[in-house]
Design a protein around this motif. Structure first.
Motif, PDB file in Angstrom:
ATOM      1  N   UNK A  65      24.577  32.397  25.956  1.00 28.49           N
ATOM      2  CA  UNK A  65      25.897  32.276  26.574  1.00 28.49           C
ATOM      3  C   UNK A  65      26.761  33.448  26.114  1.00 28.49           C
ATOM      4  N   UNK A  66      27.227  34.248  27.065  1.00 29.76           N
ATOM      5  CA  UNK A  66      28.015  35.437  26.725  1.00 29.76           C
ATOM      6  C   UNK A  66      29.324  35.086  26.028  1.00 29.76           C
ATOM      7  N   UNK A  67      29.816  33.870  26.222  1.00 36.09           N
ATOM      8  CA  UNK A  67      31.105  33.477  25.666  1.00 36.09           C
ATOM      9  C   UNK A  67      30.979  32.591  24.426  1.00 36.09           C
ATOM     10  N   UNK A  68      29.778  32.485  23.875  1.00 37.07           N
ATOM     11  CA  UNK A  68      29.559  31.587  22.759  1.00 37.07           C
ATOM     12  C   UNK A  68      28.973  32.346  21.567  1.00 37.07           C
TER      13      UNK A  68
ATOM     14  N   UNK B 255      23.523  35.346  31.647  1.00 33.67           N
ATOM     15  CA  UNK B 255      24.228  35.513  32.914  1.00 33.67           C
ATOM     16  C   UNK B 255      25.724  35.402  32.666  1.00 33.67           C
ATOM     17  N   UNK B 256      26.457  36.409  33.139  1.00 29.76           N
ATOM     18  CA  UNK B 256      27.916  36.419  33.018  1.00 29.76           C
ATOM     19  C   UNK B 256      28.485  36.865  34.356  1.00 29.76           C
ATOM     20  N   UNK B 257      28.949  35.925  35.182  1.00 35.86           N
ATOM     21  CA  UNK B 257      29.504  36.305  36.485  1.00 35.86           C
ATOM     22  C   UNK B 257      30.676  37.261  36.349  1.00 35.86           C
ATOM     23  N   UNK B 258      30.702  38.262  37.214  1.00 32.42           N
ATOM     24  CA  UNK B 258      31.804  39.223  37.251  1.00 32.42           C
ATOM     25  C   UNK B 258      32.891  38.661  38.161  1.00 32.42           C
ATOM     26  N   UNK B 259      34.068  38.436  37.602  1.00 33.46           N
ATOM     27  CA  UNK B 259      35.126  37.774  38.364  1.00 33.46           C
ATOM     28  C   UNK B 259      35.730  38.670  39.430  1.00 33.46           C
ATOM     29  N   UNK B 260      35.563  39.998  39.299  1.00 33.03           N
ATOM     30  CA  UNK B 260      36.104  40.906  40.300  1.00 33.03           C
ATOM     31  C   UNK B 260      35.206  40.947  41.522  1.00 33.03           C
ATOM     32  N   UNK B 261      35.773  41.247  42.658  1.00 34.73           N
ATOM     33  CA  UNK B 261      35.007  41.346  43.898  1.00 34.73           C
ATOM     34  C   UNK B 261      35.249  42.697  44.545  1.00 34.73           C
TER      35      UNK B 261
END
Length: 304
Positions: A12-15, A40-46
């Motif tokens: 987990x990228x955030x853990x 896996x770390x979703x990119x919030x930008x589009x």
């Protein structure tokens, strides 16, 4: 569980990953296994799809590259730690928006013999509102799933195998053998004691109207459970000394045994219409998963 040759870490990228990576190192060393790490770390930008040559689009592409490079570097640093221990490792980063589907895809590609994931307590409201990845993995993960808690293993600890030989489902009988085979293999490799846990709760409706027969009835229930358990233990060359036979509240009894036996891992089975589909807030399954002060290894039959 078959021989462990490939261990998959779901990072987990955030853990914080310290306990997860430490468990992986111990297991990989004990089984002489390789390690695969997936993050896996979703990119919030589009992207600005309307103007692919615009400044905004070029900035997005730059950010997207830097985003991936940042996490890939994190994975590379982790991989170097394993390589320094002589452990073969490979890493993969993804920024897929569907986080859970990306995890299932990684499990399919890597085909691990054992999957590791850290587990965190979520508040009850969140568990009601959204689908929980932990529960989904218990249902869908094709390999044995070890859910890691943030605490150290006990040097003189144990592995507790939870079985139910009096269960009516044939699937449970198959699971009991799988649980004990797996627990014995882990205990041998990790040099830990093995304990076999079973809890029963007498049906009080049988006590009426002859209340005076309560002691005899409870003793009869105990003896019936013990007989079945001893038969199961004998099939796996385990002695009565390894048996933890308790009566009453399942979770309270299990927690007490885990603490007394200094358990590092609780091994249990997941049935498609038992452990998983009845896993609602406040259920026994949820209390076991979140409240036990040790790691939890979940096994399923291939037919599940």
């Amino acid at each position: 569980m078959k021989a462990v040759k490939n261990i998959l870490i779901l990072a987990d990228a955030d853990d914080k990953l310290d306990h997860l990576l430490e468990r992986a190192k111990i297991l990989a060393t004990s089984f002489q296994a390789s390690i695969s790490i997936f993050m896996n770390k979703p990119n919030v930008l589009s992207a600005d799809s309307a103007a692919p040559r615009s400044l905004a689009h070029r900035l997005f592409k730059t950010q997207q590259r830097q985003f991936a490079e940042h996490y890939q570097q994190q994975l590379e640093n982790i991989g170097q730690r394993f390589q320094a221990e002589g452990i073969k490792v490979r890493t993969e980063f993804s920024s897929a928006k569907n986080h859970y589907e990306s995890i299932l895809g990684a499990i399919t590609r890597f085909k691990p013999d054992l999957t590791l994931k850290s587990i965190q307590r979520h508040n009850a409201l969140r568990r009601i509102i959204i689908s929980n990845t932990d529960w989904q993995l218990i249902k869908d993960c094709a390999s044995p799933l070890l859910l890691i808690k943030r605490q150290n293993w006990q040097a003189e600890g144990s592995i507790i195998a939870a079985v139910d030989p009096l269960h009516a489902k044939a699937q449970q009988n198959e699971l009991d053998h799988l649980i004990l085979d797996t627990s014995r293999a882990l205990a041998a490799k990790l040099e830990l004691n093995i304990r076999v846990f079973h809890n029963y709760l007498p049906d009080i409706t049988h006590l009426f109207p002859k209340v005076l027969d309560a002691d005899d009835y409870i003793r009869e229930v105990h003896d019936r459970h013990q007989e079945k358990l001893l038969e199961l233990l004998a099939e796996h060359d385990l002695t009565v000394d390894s048996l933890l036979l308790t009566r009453g509240d399942l979770v309270k009894a299990l927690l007490s045994c885990i603490r007394k036996q200094q358990a590092n891992i609780l091994v249990l089975g997941a049935l498609s219409r038992n452990f998983v589909e009845r896993a609602i807030v406040g259920s026994t399954a949820e209390r076991i998963l979140y409240d036990t002060p040790c790691d939890v290894l979940v096994l399923k039959n291939d037919s599940n």
